[in-house]
Design a protein around this motif. Sequence first.
Motif, short mmCIF file in Angstrom:
data_model
loop_
_atom_site.label_atom_id
_atom_site.label_comp_id
_atom_site.label_asym_id
_atom_site.label_seq_id
_atom_site.Cartn_x
_atom_site.Cartn_y
_atom_site.Cartn_z
N HIS A 72 0.85 -1.19 0.00
CA HIS A 72 0.00 0.00 0.00
C HIS A 72 0.88 1.24 0.00
CE1 HIS A 72 -4.01 -1.76 0.67
NE2 HIS A 72 -3.31 -2.76 1.17
N ALA A 73 0.61 2.14 -0.96
CA ALA A 73 1.38 3.39 -1.07
C ALA A 73 0.44 4.57 -0.86
CB ALA A 73 2.03 3.49 -2.44
N SER A 74 0.99 5.62 -0.27
CA SER A 74 0.26 6.87 -0.10
C SER A 74 1.22 7.99 -0.45
CB SER A 74 -0.23 7.00 1.34
OG SER A 74 0.85 6.91 2.24
N HIS A 100 10.39 5.16 3.50
CA HIS A 100 10.21 3.73 3.73
C HIS A 100 10.74 3.42 5.12
CE1 HIS A 100 10.62 -0.63 3.27
NE2 HIS A 100 9.66 -0.49 2.37
N PRO A 129 5.98 5.24 6.05
CA PRO A 129 4.88 5.93 6.71
C PRO A 129 4.62 5.34 8.08
CG PRO A 129 4.04 4.47 5.03
CD PRO A 129 5.53 4.41 4.95
N THR A 133 -0.68 -0.14 7.96
CA THR A 133 -1.09 -0.80 6.72
C THR A 133 -0.35 -0.30 5.49
OG1 THR A 133 -2.87 0.81 6.44
CG2 THR A 133 -3.41 -1.25 7.59
N ARG A 134 0.44 0.76 5.61
CA ARG A 134 1.13 1.33 4.46
C ARG A 134 2.60 0.97 4.46
NH1 ARG A 134 -2.05 6.75 4.71
NH2 ARG A 134 -4.07 5.98 4.02
N GLU A 135 3.13 0.74 3.26
CA GLU A 135 4.52 0.32 3.08
C GLU A 135 5.43 1.47 2.66
OE1 GLU A 135 7.60 -2.46 3.07
OE2 GLU A 135 5.53 -2.86 3.62
N ASP A 137 5.60 5.87 1.41
CA ASP A 137 5.02 7.20 1.20
C ASP A 137 5.77 7.85 0.05
OD1 ASP A 137 4.07 8.84 4.34
OD2 ASP A 137 2.89 7.84 2.82
N ALA A 154 -4.43 6.59 -1.72
CA ALA A 154 -3.60 5.40 -1.54
C ALA A 154 -3.84 4.47 -2.74
CB ALA A 154 -3.95 4.70 -0.24
N LYS A 156 -2.41 0.30 -4.48
CA LYS A 156 -1.59 -0.90 -4.35
C LYS A 156 -0.48 -0.84 -5.39
CE LYS A 156 -4.57 -4.22 -2.19
NZ LYS A 156 -4.95 -5.61 -2.13
#
Length: 164
Positions: A72-74, A100, A129, A133-135, A137, A154, A156
């Motif tokens: 998950h990216a934001s 990261h 981040p 749940t996020r991997e 930013d 966000a 995938k």
Amino acid sequence: MMSKKNIRLSTLTITFLSCFTYVISQTKPVIEPKNPPQDTVKNIRPNIIALPTDSVFTDKGLKLKAYKKNAHASYYADRFNGRKTADGSRFNNNKYTAAHKKLPFGTRVKVTNEANGKFVIVKITDRGPFVKTREIDLSKRAFMEITKHKGAGAMKVTIETIIE
């Protein structure tokens, strides 16, 4: 013999000239750089997709190592612009950088949107981040370049590290 009026006028003139000379001697000339840095897109070779200058790699010929699928990216909020990142540099939402949790600073990674296949190459400059749940930013520019819907916050992605 000089009158008091002439003495005062001479003293005032000398004081003014001294101050003016001092101020002029303290100012530094502004020198414009011959080639100011540009953050533009340019073609390296005509048949290859153009990448921004701060993302110097192309898709062809890269040595990639899979890092994570379905990550998950934001993206960074605008309020972080100008703040220091964990590696000591200043964050800029218009550059191709990312945060990261574990990858070393300076690592370049290829981030591919799984929904549309678009990718960007970013440099790890920060930690985060700080949402479980996020991997990763991404800077806003990098995120908007690969997102399917500009209103999304966000997505995938697949993360691959570039081996140099």
